[in-house]
Design an enzyme around this catalytic site. Structure first.
Site, PDB file in Angstrom:
ATOM      1  N   HIS A  84     -67.101  23.525  19.880  1.00 52.50           N
ATOM      2  CA  HIS A  84     -68.049  23.108  18.921  1.00 52.50           C
ATOM      3  C   HIS A  84     -68.042  24.219  17.561  1.00 52.50           C
ATOM      4  O   HIS A  84     -67.061  24.740  17.617  1.00 52.50           O
ATOM      5  CB  HIS A  84     -69.342  23.508  20.229  1.00 52.50           C
ATOM      6  N   ASP A 120     -62.991  27.029  23.012  1.00 54.04           N
ATOM      7  CA  ASP A 120     -62.071  27.586  22.852  1.00 54.04           C
ATOM      8  C   ASP A 120     -61.290  27.207  24.246  1.00 54.04           C
ATOM      9  O   ASP A 120     -60.100  27.057  23.736  1.00 54.04           O
ATOM     10  CB  ASP A 120     -62.608  29.135  22.021  1.00 54.04           C
TER      11      ASP A 120
END
Length: 455
Positions: free
Chosen positions: A74, A356
């Site tokens: 994102h 991540d």
């Protein structure tokens, strides 16, 4: 004396050297290269400025692009944690096209997103907002910077894959896409921003977004005791590195005094997450009556984070975790690529919108040791190509933030030395995922590797 590997080619801004050919040079100073925490933080923020160069879509003219699978992190977000007893960073999460950073299609994006009733959304995704809209960002909310980062990603990929390689025609169908996101508004909104500028024509009726409940996208294959074991070992390693770092402890003590809370409570609030938000948005670090958190505090914590990443690569516990964590996702990727190589015309463009903690283990499992930690709006792309001279033969390219990392993967390093082809045979990737991933566990299957205790 230690031998250090010195890259022959200059390292690019994304931290990957173009060819990664190395020669061995004796290094009499055994110190690793100095870490510049401020520069690394800038790279991590990924502030949209100049158009970036990218290597996506490069191949000899007789090769045909037949599929693209994209895994994104994102875009820029508001912190997930607040530093106790400090004022939260004052950041506006409404979208204002006249405010920087902006994008030529931001205004049209906002209009289009407010009309999305026809979209097929899995499970709880339907109840999530399609774009960020709070005048004071909520925790973890995508910011305007984050939206713009993915509008730019989509535009860049469109120029290459749609305009140049005609991966999707103007009459594209829903079946040609496979879209999946975790259940956070920031991942759904990032996916929509990228798709808005990428697709030949953004049509809500053709958007079918699937919900993935697991951040490692393990779908129905999440039961893996040994994966959890290696993750716990890795967390122990992180803890022991942290307690050895006296400088870091001093900084935490000092910050805790400024804020007026016990050091333990400050550490638990994961201050780097908040501080990166101040840093990326160019907002002054927080102050109290006792003093201010400053750049020195930030640098020490960020440097420790970078040292931790470096040790993580050396110690291999994370690598073992990564192999087991990412096998389900990589297996799905390989199966899809094989179907397309056999002539299937569905799901030629795939988008996974993730975090991540999704991208990082995938990079590690593929053997990419030189890659930086996934920045905001990072993208990892798998391209499938058909050899026009031998149509039965298929090859892949793998790119990270626009850099070609195909020959840094563990399964294609050797092929590079023996071949003049600028890409990797699909079967090398297939063999890696179906077989070689388990060798280090002395196993032949995912199920077995998930249950076999290390010797």
């Amino acid at each position: 004396m230690k031998l250090h590997l010195i890259p022959v080619n200059p390292i690019r801004e994304d931290g990957l050297n173009p060819k990664s050919r190395k020669r061995i040079m004796p290094d009499l100073l055994t110190e690793p290269p100095a870490i510049d925490p401020v520069y690394e933080a800038h790279v991590y923020c990924n502030i949209p400025t100049i158009a970036e160069r990218s290597m996506e879509g490069h191949a000899p003219h007789y090769f045909k692009l037949v599929s693209v699978q994209v895994l994104i992190r994102h875009g820029d977000r508001y912190p997930l944690y607040a530093i106790p007893k400090t004022k939260r960073p004052d950041i506006d999460c409404t979208l204002v096209p006249s405010r920087k950073p902006s994008h030529p299609q931001l205004e049209a994006f906002i209009k289009h997103m407010s009309k999305g009733s026809a979209a097929q959304m899995d499970g709880t995704l339907g109840s999530l907002p399609r774009y960020p809209s709070h005048s004071l960002c909520e925790m973890g909310e995508l910011t305007q910077t984050g939206v713009v980062q993915h509008l730019r990603n989509g535009q860049l990929l469109r120029e290459i894959y749609i305009n140049k390689h005609k991966l999707l025609q103007s009459d594209w169908t829903a079946k040609q896409l496979y879209l999946e996101t975790t259940g956070k508004s920031r991942t759904l909104q990032s996916a929509l921003a990228l798709l808005y500028t990428f697709l030949p024509d953004f049509d809500w009726k053709k958007i079918n977004m699937r919900h993935q409940w697991s951040t490692i996208f393990c779908s129905g294959s999440c039961d893996c005791p040994m994966r959890n074991h290696y993750l716990e070992e890795e967390q122990r390693r992180q803890y022991s590195l942290r307690v050895k770092n006296n400088n870091l402890e001093k900084i935490y003590v000092d910050m805790a005094k400024i804020v007026g809370i016990p050091t333990r409570q400050l550490r638990a609030s994961n201050p780097i997450d908040s501080l990166l938000c101040y840093f990326c948005h160019n907002v002054s670090f927080p102050c109290t009556n006792t003093g201010c958190i400053g750049m020195e505090h930030f640098k020490v914590i960020k440097r420790h984070q970078l040292e931790d990443e470096r040790e993580r690569q050396e110690k291999k516990l994370y690598f073992l975790y990564a192999l087991l964590a990412t096998h389900p996702l990589l297996n799905q990727t390989v199966n899809r690529l094989q179907h397309i190589a056999e002539g299937k015309k569905e799901e030629v463009f795939v988008l996974y919108s993730a975090h991540d903690v999704t991208l990082s283990p995938v990079l590690s499992a593929l053997g990419i040791t030189e890659a930086r930690f996934p920045r905001f709006a990072a993208r990892l792309v798998f391209e499938l190509w058909q050899d026009g001279k031998r149509p039965k033969e298929h090859f892949i390219r793998i790119l990270y933030n626009g850099a070609d990392i195909t020959f840094q993967t563990s399964f294609c390093k050797d092929y590079y030395k023996r071949s003049n082809k600028p890409m990797c045979p699909l079967e090398k990737f297939v063999n890696f995922v179906k077989r070689d991933m388990f060798l280090v566990f002395n196993s032949t299957s995912y199920y077995d590797a998930c249950r076999r205790r290390p010797l």
